[in-house]
Design a protein around this motif. Structure first.
Motif, short mmCIF file in Angstrom:
data_model
loop_
_atom_site.label_atom_id
_atom_site.label_comp_id
_atom_site.label_asym_id
_atom_site.label_seq_id
_atom_site.Cartn_x
_atom_site.Cartn_y
_atom_site.Cartn_z
N ILE A 19 0.84 -1.21 0.00
CA ILE A 19 0.00 0.00 0.00
C ILE A 19 0.87 1.26 0.00
N GLU A 20 1.97 1.24 0.76
CA GLU A 20 2.90 2.38 0.73
C GLU A 20 3.50 2.57 -0.66
N LEU A 21 3.81 1.46 -1.31
CA LEU A 21 4.34 1.51 -2.68
C LEU A 21 3.34 2.16 -3.62
N ILE A 22 2.11 1.71 -3.57
CA ILE A 22 1.08 2.24 -4.47
C ILE A 22 0.81 3.72 -4.19
N ASN A 23 0.75 4.07 -2.89
CA ASN A 23 0.45 5.46 -2.54
C ASN A 23 1.58 6.43 -2.87
N ASN A 24 2.83 6.00 -2.66
CA ASN A 24 3.96 6.92 -2.77
C ASN A 24 4.75 6.81 -4.07
N ARG A 25 4.73 5.64 -4.69
CA ARG A 25 5.53 5.43 -5.89
C ARG A 25 4.73 4.71 -6.97
N PRO A 26 3.53 5.23 -7.29
CA PRO A 26 2.70 4.50 -8.27
C PRO A 26 3.44 4.32 -9.59
N GLU A 27 4.32 5.29 -9.94
CA GLU A 27 5.03 5.21 -11.21
C GLU A 27 6.07 4.09 -11.24
N GLN A 28 6.39 3.53 -10.06
CA GLN A 28 7.37 2.44 -10.01
C GLN A 28 6.71 1.07 -10.01
N LEU A 29 5.40 1.03 -9.73
CA LEU A 29 4.69 -0.25 -9.60
C LEU A 29 4.62 -0.96 -10.95
N ARG A 30 4.91 -2.24 -10.98
CA ARG A 30 4.89 -2.99 -12.23
C ARG A 30 3.94 -4.18 -12.23
N ALA A 31 3.66 -4.74 -11.05
CA ALA A 31 2.70 -5.85 -10.99
C ALA A 31 2.27 -6.04 -9.55
N VAL A 32 1.07 -6.61 -9.40
CA VAL A 32 0.55 -6.91 -8.07
C VAL A 32 0.13 -8.38 -8.06
N PHE A 33 0.55 -9.09 -7.03
CA PHE A 33 0.13 -10.48 -6.87
C PHE A 33 -0.60 -10.64 -5.55
N LYS B 114 -4.22 -13.31 -8.84
CA LYS B 114 -3.99 -14.30 -7.80
C LYS B 114 -3.00 -15.33 -8.35
N ASN B 115 -1.96 -15.57 -7.59
CA ASN B 115 -0.89 -16.41 -8.13
C ASN B 115 -0.13 -17.01 -6.96
N ASP B 116 -0.33 -18.29 -6.72
CA ASP B 116 0.27 -18.95 -5.58
C ASP B 116 1.77 -19.14 -5.73
N LYS B 117 2.18 -19.46 -6.96
CA LYS B 117 3.57 -19.83 -7.23
C LYS B 117 4.51 -18.69 -6.85
N VAL B 118 4.11 -17.46 -7.20
CA VAL B 118 4.94 -16.29 -6.91
C VAL B 118 5.25 -16.22 -5.41
N PHE B 119 4.27 -16.56 -4.59
CA PHE B 119 4.48 -16.49 -3.13
C PHE B 119 5.46 -17.56 -2.65
N ASN B 120 5.36 -18.74 -3.27
CA ASN B 120 6.30 -19.79 -2.89
C ASN B 120 7.73 -19.39 -3.22
N ILE B 121 7.90 -18.67 -4.31
CA ILE B 121 9.24 -18.28 -4.72
C ILE B 121 9.75 -17.11 -3.89
N LEU B 122 8.91 -16.10 -3.70
CA LEU B 122 9.41 -14.83 -3.15
C LEU B 122 9.31 -14.71 -1.64
N SER B 123 8.41 -15.43 -1.01
CA SER B 123 8.14 -15.18 0.41
C SER B 123 8.49 -16.37 1.28
N ASP B 124 9.26 -16.11 2.34
CA ASP B 124 9.58 -17.17 3.30
C ASP B 124 8.50 -17.30 4.35
N LYS B 125 7.83 -16.19 4.61
CA LYS B 125 6.91 -16.16 5.73
C LYS B 125 5.50 -16.53 5.30
#
Lengths: 251, 251
Positions: A37-51, A78-89
């Motif tokens: 949410i901070e990314l979208i609010n403060n740097r919308p021009e940098q956002l490239r994708a949302v999962f 909605k994309n489960d695979k991305v979470f398995n790759i990017l997130s430990d928690k």
């Protein structure tokens, strides 16, 4: 990694092989709803994708994120695979992919971190800096990566409120900001924090977690110490930086 | 785990199956030379064994540790296996096994942490508290474990300079310390830190990382806020506690 943009970006993201962030990559990731949410609010021009994780609860936040992404013409899926790759928690339900900004810090007061080595510490300092209105952060390399997902997460997204610039040496920084008054936080300083007057534009300078600032800094800057008892060797770096920032803003 | 003591302790340690610390165990571990030295200096009566990695460089510190352990009649040995079991990090060369102290905090000023959930945060707060001379720490359960090796390490051994007592509710704490003036750090407080006078004996009270203090605390204590901008939702807990402790000691 080339960053998909423009009309066909969504399709390209879908085909892209997502990999964990490595220093030097063009894109990194904000893991978790609050940083996103901070990314979208403060740097919308940098956002490239949302999962969104299929386990994401459909609440205000997820709706808001999907809406904002749509307005920006950004892929949101909605994309489960991305979470398995990017997130430990397990407790990460939203991820934002963003193109790493190439900021220049502005004239004015700065926080200067010389060789901070820990991503968590760097993120915590960014969160405090944003909270106390220090919006320009200079980092002297080698140093932890401000846009590593670990740092982004520790900052709770405050990284997106700051201008952050890396310099390859303190000399390079000094060369650009000749008029800043330099205040170096060192254990063997001449003056305590409460006896120091800070004249703007100033630079609050902090060293590495294990080694502090090189002794030479006492030759070209005012030195400042936050007094503590002999029961500890030093204050934790983000604590020292936090106390200094609070003091400067409230005195 | 029964703690080997007395004449045959060394032999028993050698036969003992060392396991990772779990909350509720009688013994825990100080991982790393700095925490181990704090343990030996401040809590020699709690020390039960010393292990050195075969990769430990033989310097002043290792010699000092071996000497002090010998004086205390404590087993001190090189033992690789123990490090594989207890330490995740490659840079740990010394481990101290200690019996967990059963402290009572004393009358006087206290830091009170209500349900802190993160071991790293708890350790950092302990380090700051020791540095600013707040030597009595009350922790309200459920909470992170002050003697978990992770907490001990984050405290850099400061845990061994403090009296730490767990209470099952804030009411239990209050019951024992009826005369302490209570200062609760809350975002919707009536007064800012710089406008607050702290009358001893006092208790500086901080809530959980995610939720802060329950609203009811504003009913029976003075409330205090450390002002920050809207760019962040809150300060990081150890930062807020560090600023408060610094302020109280320097004003």
């Amino acid at each position: 990694v080339r960053v998909p943009r423009g009309e066909n970006a969504n399709k390209q993201w879908r085909r892209m092989k997502i990999k964990r962030y490595k220093s030097g990559d063009e894109i990194s990731y904000a893991l978790g709803m609050a940083p996103l949410i901070e990314l979208i609010n403060n740097r919308p021009e940098q956002l490239r994708a949302v999962f969104l994780s299929p386990q994401a609860i459909e609440n205000e936040n997820t709706e808001k994120v999907l809406e904002l992404a749509k307005e920006l013409g950004i892929s949101a899926e909605k994309n489960d695979k991305v979470f398995n790759i990017l997130s430990d928690k397990g407790n990460c339900f939203a991820i934002g992919a963003f193109e790493i900004p190439k900021d220049k810090i502005r004239e004015g007061d700065h926080i200067v971190l010389v060789n901070p080595s820990d991503a968590g510490n760097l993120g915590t300092i960014m969160r405090t800096a944003a909270g106390f209105g220090f919006l320009d952060l200079a980092v002297i390399s080698p140093a932890a990566d401000a846009f590593d997902p670990k740092t982004v997460r520790a900052s709770m997204g405050a990284v997106f409120s700051l201008n952050i610039e890396y310099f390859s040496s303190f000399g390079d920084y000094r060369e650009r900001f000749k008029n800043n008054k330099l205040y170096s936080f060192m254990l063997d300083a001449k003056r305590t924090l409460s006896k120091t007057e800070f004249t703007p534009p100033f630079s609050l300078i902090f060293g590495n977690e294990a080694h502090g600032l090189p002794a030479e800094f006492s030759g070209f800057s005012e030195t400042v110490v936050i007094p503590h008892s002999a029961k500890i060797d030093s204050l934790n770096l983000p604590i020292a930086a936090g106390i200094a920032m609070y003091f400067v803003k409230n005195n």
